[in-house]
Design an enzyme around this catalytic site. Sequence first.
Site, PDB file in Angstrom:
ATOM      1  N   ASP A  82       0.767  -1.247   0.018  1.00 22.69           N
ATOM      2  CA  ASP A  82      -0.050  -0.054  -0.120  1.00 22.69           C
ATOM      3  C   ASP A  82       0.955   1.124   0.155  1.00 22.69           C
ATOM      4  O   ASP A  82       1.983   1.221   0.280  1.00 22.69           O
ATOM      5  CB  ASP A  82      -1.004  -0.138   1.308  1.00 22.69           C
ATOM      6  CG  ASP A  82      -0.322   0.034   2.502  1.00 22.69           C
ATOM      7  OD1 ASP A  82       0.778  -0.794   2.702  1.00 22.69           O
ATOM      8  OD2 ASP A  82      -0.751   0.752   3.377  1.00 22.69           O
ATOM      9  N   ASP A 112       8.470   4.083  -1.496  1.00 24.04           N
ATOM     10  CA  ASP A 112       7.865   3.565  -0.272  1.00 24.04           C
ATOM     11  C   ASP A 112       6.437   2.866  -0.608  1.00 24.04           C
ATOM     12  O   ASP A 112       5.557   3.482  -0.469  1.00 24.04           O
ATOM     13  CB  ASP A 112       7.512   4.715   0.761  1.00 24.04           C
ATOM     14  CG  ASP A 112       6.812   4.127   2.121  1.00 24.04           C
ATOM     15  OD1 ASP A 112       7.023   2.977   2.665  1.00 24.04           O
ATOM     16  OD2 ASP A 112       6.285   5.201   2.699  1.00 24.04           O
ATOM     17  N   GLU A 151       0.020  -1.093   5.912  1.00 27.43           N
ATOM     18  CA  GLU A 151       1.245  -1.010   6.684  1.00 27.43           C
ATOM     19  C   GLU A 151       0.799   0.625   6.786  1.00 27.43           C
ATOM     20  O   GLU A 151       1.163   1.071   8.159  1.00 27.43           O
ATOM     21  CB  GLU A 151       2.234  -1.113   5.975  1.00 27.43           C
ATOM     22  CG  GLU A 151       3.535  -0.749   6.809  1.00 27.43           C
ATOM     23  CD  GLU A 151       4.248   0.601   6.980  1.00 27.43           C
ATOM     24  OE1 GLU A 151       5.061   0.666   7.770  1.00 27.43           O
ATOM     25  OE2 GLU A 151       3.906   1.311   6.125  1.00 27.43           O
ATOM     26  N   HIS A 363       6.045   9.729   1.547  1.00 26.85           N
ATOM     27  CA  HIS A 363       4.987  10.443   1.920  1.00 26.85           C
ATOM     28  C   HIS A 363       5.116  11.812   1.367  1.00 26.85           C
ATOM     29  O   HIS A 363       4.445  12.684   1.937  1.00 26.85           O
ATOM     30  CB  HIS A 363       4.781  10.703   3.417  1.00 26.85           C
ATOM     31  CG  HIS A 363       4.487   9.097   4.225  1.00 26.85           C
ATOM     32  ND1 HIS A 363       4.196   8.816   5.459  1.00 26.85           N
ATOM     33  CD2 HIS A 363       4.669   7.856   3.678  1.00 26.85           C
ATOM     34  CE1 HIS A 363       4.257   7.822   5.753  1.00 26.85           C
ATOM     35  NE2 HIS A 363       4.517   7.009   4.565  1.00 26.85           N
TER      36      HIS A 363
END
Length: 393
Positions: A82, A112, A151, A363
């Site tokens: 995810d 990520d 996660e 992020h």
Amino acid sequence: MSQLISRFQQLIAAPSISSALPEYDSSNKAVIDLLAEWLTPLGFDCEIMPVPKERIGEADKFNLIATLGSGPGGLVLSGHTDTVPCNPERWHSDPFKLTERDGKLYGLGTCDMKGFFALAIEAIENILSQLGNPKTLKLQQPLIILATADEESSMSGARALVDQGKPKGRYAIIGEPTGLKPIRMHKGIMMETIRLTGNAGHSSNPSLGINAIDAMHDVMTELKAYRTQLAEENHNQDFEIEVPTLNFGCLHGGDNPNRICGSCELAFDLRALPGMSNEQLRHEMSERIKPIASRHNVEFELESLFPGVPSFATDKHADLIQLAEKLTHHQAHAVAFATEAPFMQQLGMETVVLGPGSIDQAHQLDEFLDLDQIKPTVALLSQFIEAFCLNKV
């Protein structure tokens, strides 16, 4: 490189956002299916496992356990499928379309951490091509590719694996972005909310109500004293911030200046050092707040915003850590962010966090992975596979 880049493209093009907000949350099934499609021809036995839903309206989520070889022990290469939500309008390129520029691969999940799967498969293919037919290959220890769900939100995928008691490996490498430097420790994380309920009333006469803000003031004072005590009693010099932290994140209470505040809510974040128990911390805070609530005659609730992630530590003398330090030429260190590592430990595996890219890109807008990370990552993963699956350790 063409096949590797193609896999990157397909992974990035498959949205797999996890979020507590239903309007952003999506299934990760497309990513799981891609991985199974690529691993099955390599001789892997692929088990796709639905993850129990935690809330109404949640998208369907899945874990994948892909195993090459059989028997106990072996190496687990683990990652989450995810990503966090993004703001496409603020990116310089489409976050769901792999874009190469300036020596970097841009796209949501490149760093990520969906890109890790493409690199792990590349390493596996390189080894299998050197050893012959994968269907007749007999590994001394099994190799497991583990792909998890959620996660970035609840870690429900990793929690489900612990409940199911699998996979059963001996060593686990979690490919989070660490700049290919091994991580053997990280802090735990708790997100809690305190709700105090009094009685609203006219502000001209305090006796007409019970002011929840007054009570929350004393609660915050007590938590600040508790934070100081935790910092005085707990230190770990391996961390940049050597003490546990407690952050007051948001505070809401009341509705108008001329009304006694009838309810007040405080949300905070607590990050514990290895060796500290989230459950014990939660109990201690509750016991310190109860007398304050009683003194102010308010109702008190302490609620977890999510189940929390335990702290993580692997012994510096562990075989996996020793090999990771030898292969990377970097001493294993500690970080403040949380991963799925403690759940791998609960399954009985020596665990290290080690992967390509920088956490600084995670992020972020215009997330990327440097192209110069590709060859070192493939080479490093190949060495781990050779050490733990082709030779008995």
